[in-house]
Design a protein around this motif. Structure first.
Motif, PDB file in Angstrom:
ATOM      1  N   VAL A   1      24.347  57.775  52.710  1.00 37.70           N
ATOM      2  CA  VAL A   1      25.674  57.541  52.150  1.00 37.70           C
ATOM      3  C   VAL A   1      26.213  56.233  52.708  1.00 37.70           C
ATOM      4  CG1 VAL A   1      28.028  58.396  51.970  1.00 37.70           C
ATOM      5  CG2 VAL A   1      26.116  60.003  51.947  1.00 37.70           C
ATOM      6  N   ARG A   2      26.632  55.358  51.825  1.00 39.11           N
ATOM      7  CA  ARG A   2      27.220  54.090  52.262  1.00 39.11           C
ATOM      8  C   ARG A   2      28.610  53.949  51.645  1.00 39.11           C
ATOM      9  NH1 ARG A   2      26.949  50.470  48.083  1.00 39.11           N
ATOM     10  NH2 ARG A   2      25.483  50.952  46.399  1.00 39.11           N
ATOM     11  N   PRO A   3      29.547  53.359  52.384  1.00 37.06           N
ATOM     12  CA  PRO A   3      30.916  53.225  51.867  1.00 37.06           C
ATOM     13  C   PRO A   3      30.980  52.223  50.717  1.00 37.06           C
ATOM     14  CG  PRO A   3      30.684  52.064  53.953  1.00 37.06           C
ATOM     15  CD  PRO A   3      29.404  52.822  53.745  1.00 37.06           C
ATOM     16  N   GLY A   4      31.833  52.532  49.736  1.00 41.79           N
ATOM     17  CA  GLY A   4      31.985  51.656  48.582  1.00 41.79           C
ATOM     18  C   GLY A   4      33.302  50.925  48.553  1.00 41.79           C
ATOM     19  N   GLY A   5      34.107  51.077  49.603  1.00 42.61           N
ATOM     20  CA  GLY A   5      35.393  50.393  49.642  1.00 42.61           C
ATOM     21  C   GLY A   5      36.499  51.235  49.022  1.00 42.61           C
ATOM     22  N   ARG A   6      37.710  50.770  49.165  1.00 43.24           N
ATOM     23  CA  ARG A   6      38.887  51.467  48.649  1.00 43.24           C
ATOM     24  C   ARG A   6      39.273  50.901  47.283  1.00 43.24           C
ATOM     25  NH1 ARG A   6      42.794  54.617  50.872  1.00 43.24           N
ATOM     26  NH2 ARG A   6      41.803  54.371  52.921  1.00 43.24           N
ATOM     27  N   VAL A   7      39.687  51.790  46.386  1.00 39.67           N
ATOM     28  CA  VAL A   7      40.070  51.404  45.027  1.00 39.67           C
ATOM     29  C   VAL A   7      41.525  51.787  44.809  1.00 39.67           C
ATOM     30  CG1 VAL A   7      39.592  51.658  42.564  1.00 39.67           C
ATOM     31  CG2 VAL A   7      37.721  51.794  44.226  1.00 39.67           C
ATOM     32  N   THR A   8      42.312  50.853  44.330  1.00 35.38           N
ATOM     33  CA  THR A   8      43.708  51.131  44.001  1.00 35.38           C
ATOM     34  C   THR A   8      43.777  51.918  42.695  1.00 35.38           C
ATOM     35  OG1 THR A   8      44.369  49.065  45.055  1.00 35.38           O
ATOM     36  CG2 THR A   8      45.989  50.119  43.610  1.00 35.38           C
ATOM     37  N   LEU A   9      44.568  52.991  42.694  1.00 40.27           N
ATOM     38  CA  LEU A   9      44.659  53.855  41.511  1.00 40.27           C
ATOM     39  C   LEU A   9      45.631  53.274  40.499  1.00 40.27           C
ATOM     40  CD1 LEU A   9      44.532  57.419  43.087  1.00 40.27           C
ATOM     41  CD2 LEU A   9      42.673  56.042  42.150  1.00 40.27           C
ATOM     42  N   GLN A  10      45.192  52.186  39.874  1.00 36.88           N
ATOM     43  CA  GLN A  10      45.891  51.564  38.762  1.00 36.88           C
ATOM     44  C   GLN A  10      44.854  51.178  37.717  1.00 36.88           C
ATOM     45  OE1 GLN A  10      48.175  48.303  40.320  1.00 36.88           O
ATOM     46  NE2 GLN A  10      49.504  49.615  41.576  1.00 36.88           N
ATOM     47  N   HIS A  11      45.316  50.961  36.482  1.00 30.45           N
ATOM     48  CA  HIS A  11      44.369  50.749  35.380  1.00 30.45           C
ATOM     49  C   HIS A  11      43.457  49.551  35.612  1.00 30.45           C
ATOM     50  CE1 HIS A  11      45.629  53.864  32.586  1.00 30.45           C
ATOM     51  NE2 HIS A  11      46.895  53.593  32.879  1.00 30.45           N
ATOM     52  N   ALA A  12      44.022  48.409  35.944  1.00 27.43           N
ATOM     53  CA  ALA A  12      43.202  47.207  36.092  1.00 27.43           C
ATOM     54  C   ALA A  12      42.186  47.332  37.236  1.00 27.43           C
ATOM     55  CB  ALA A  12      44.106  45.987  36.299  1.00 27.43           C
ATOM     56  N   PRO A  13      42.596  47.736  38.452  1.00 24.58           N
ATOM     57  CA  PRO A  13      41.587  47.895  39.523  1.00 24.58           C
ATOM     58  C   PRO A  13      40.526  48.930  39.189  1.00 24.58           C
ATOM     59  CG  PRO A  13      43.796  47.805  40.455  1.00 24.58           C
ATOM     60  CD  PRO A  13      43.957  47.918  38.973  1.00 24.58           C
ATOM     61  N   LEU A  14      40.912  50.028  38.516  1.00 24.92           N
ATOM     62  CA  LEU A  14      39.930  51.041  38.151  1.00 24.92           C
ATOM     63  C   LEU A  14      38.926  50.495  37.129  1.00 24.92           C
ATOM     64  CD1 LEU A  14      41.951  54.377  37.890  1.00 24.92           C
ATOM     65  CD2 LEU A  14      40.037  53.894  39.416  1.00 24.92           C
ATOM     66  N   GLN A  15      39.416  49.689  36.196  1.00 19.27           N
ATOM     67  CA  GLN A  15      38.512  49.086  35.219  1.00 19.27           C
ATOM     68  C   GLN A  15      37.520  48.151  35.906  1.00 19.27           C
ATOM     69  OE1 GLN A  15      37.988  49.614  32.065  1.00 19.27           O
ATOM     70  NE2 GLN A  15      39.634  51.102  31.726  1.00 19.27           N
ATOM     71  N   ARG A  16      37.990  47.357  36.865  1.00 19.07           N
ATOM     72  CA  ARG A  16      37.084  46.456  37.590  1.00 19.07           C
ATOM     73  C   ARG A  16      36.071  47.250  38.409  1.00 19.07           C
ATOM     74  NH1 ARG A  16      41.967  43.498  38.373  1.00 19.07           N
ATOM     75  NH2 ARG A  16      42.216  44.461  40.433  1.00 19.07           N
ATOM     76  N   PHE A  17      36.529  48.332  39.012  1.00 18.01           N
ATOM     77  CA  PHE A  17      35.607  49.176  39.779  1.00 18.01           C
ATOM     78  C   PHE A  17      34.571  49.808  38.859  1.00 18.01           C
ATOM     79  CE2 PHE A  17      34.582  53.473  41.368  1.00 18.01           C
ATOM     80  CZ  PHE A  17      33.934  53.120  42.541  1.00 18.01           C
ATOM     81  N   GLY A  18      35.003  50.289  37.692  1.00 22.10           N
ATOM     82  CA  GLY A  18      34.065  50.899  36.763  1.00 22.10           C
ATOM     83  C   GLY A  18      33.054  49.912  36.220  1.00 22.10           C
TER      84      GLY A  18
END
Length: 337
Positions: A1-18
């Protein structure tokens, strides 16, 4: 298991993460208030999005050290090992029904709170019980306006009555929207054939159950609603059965169930109460399970529209036949319009 960083729960950051994920990836997250929006943002970019039941993930709920990073690692490990308790993700129609049913429940609770506050004002000033059947009907309000109350209490009562009327309009609008959303639903017309189930109760069951095929037996449906009794058994001792576990959809536990005395919030003019025969919850669940999958038979299409008959409890076979006939007539008038 490796960390993937923190994601802000907003539409734009979630889209970039996806967009940074691979099409073969699988995402696991805990059920929370904004789970639906997160799933909608990530689902187009990955192979699967799994929702974990936080109540049943004991490694997280009972952990001594609890952080987002540790919780994410535990979810990934449980899912990889096949021991992650998952939550069913309802479709868009079921989600819309659930939101509308929840709003209706909030309005009904708010109206009950306002009525209790008015009753408390009358009791505090030793005012006797209203002779009218409904204190908040036309005759009851005339009687209420004649009672000797201090000016501040009079204003408070009038404000609550005004809020009650406004909420009544909102409730009528939601009831109409709910009935229109299931206007020609085959499952609803089957549920209406169960004694004690009116339109609002049937819609609440449709919203809570969703896809009935995910329950293999009526007993699993009982367990989903938390209506199954607690069982304690160890060794050679006989099993002990206690009260219902109440681990399930609490909103449906509070709702009137088929076969039990039912109050009808839509009949606000009379507030009648029909006493029906008490039936075991397992029998009710079996009838509900059957109602979703078995038709009514020939001679009755049972289609439904928004009508006053929807608030009528279907007690006895003749009453059910009359109600279904009225509903069919109302549908023909609706189709003609």
């Amino acid at each position: 298991v490796r960390p993937g960083g923190r994601v802000t729960l907003q539409h734009a950051p979630l889209q970039r993460f996806g967009q940074g994920l691979r099409p073969t990836d699988e995402v696991v997250l805990e059920a929370t208030g904004n789970t639906t929006a997160i799933v909608a943002a990530l689902k187009p970019h990955v192979a699967k999005v799994v929702i974990a039941n936080p109540v049943q993930v004991r490694l997280i709920a009972e952990a001594r050290v609890k952080t987002d990073k540790i919780d994410a690692a535990i979810l990934a490990q449980l899912y990889a090992s096949g021991f992650l308790p998952q939550v069913w993700m309802p479709d868009d129609r079921t989600q819309a029904l659930r939101r509308q049913v929840a709003r209706r429940s909030q309005i009904v609770r708010h109206r009950t709170r306002l009525k209790n506050e008015i009753h408390a004002v009358l009791a505090a000033h030793l005012i006797p019980q209203c002779p009218a059947t409904d204190l908040f009907g036309r005759k009851g309000r005339v009687w209420l306006s004649e009672q000797p109350l201090p000016m501040d209490e009079r204003l408070a009562v009038e404000q609550r009555l005004g809020e009650l009327d406004r909420l009544g309009e909102d409730l009528d609008a939601i009831d109409r929207l709910l009935c229109e959303s299931v206007l020609h639903d085959d499952q609803l017309k089957r549920l209406l054939t169960i004694t004690g189930v009116n339109c609002i109760v049937a819609i609440g069951l449709l919203a809570a159950i969703g896809d009935i095929s995910r329950f293999a037996t009526p007993a699993k449906l009982v367990s989903y609603f938390g209506l199954n009794p607690r069982v304690r058994q160890s060794g050679l001792q006989p099993a002990q059965h206690g009260h219902i576990c109440k681990v399930g959809r609490t909103r449906e536990q509070e709702a009137p169930r088929p076969g039990i005395a039912v109050d009808h919030p839509l009949d606000r003019g009379k507030q009648t109460r029909r006493h029906l025969h008490l039936v075991d919850d397992r029998e009710v669940a079996a009838r509900l399970h059957e109602g979703f999958g078995v038709g009514l038979g020939s001679g009755s299409d049972g289609r439904v529209v928004e009508s006053s008959v929807l608030a009528t409890p279907l007690v006895g076979q003749p009453a059910r036949q009359r109600a279904l006939a009225d509903l069919a007539s109302a549908v023909e008038q609706h189709d003609a319009r």
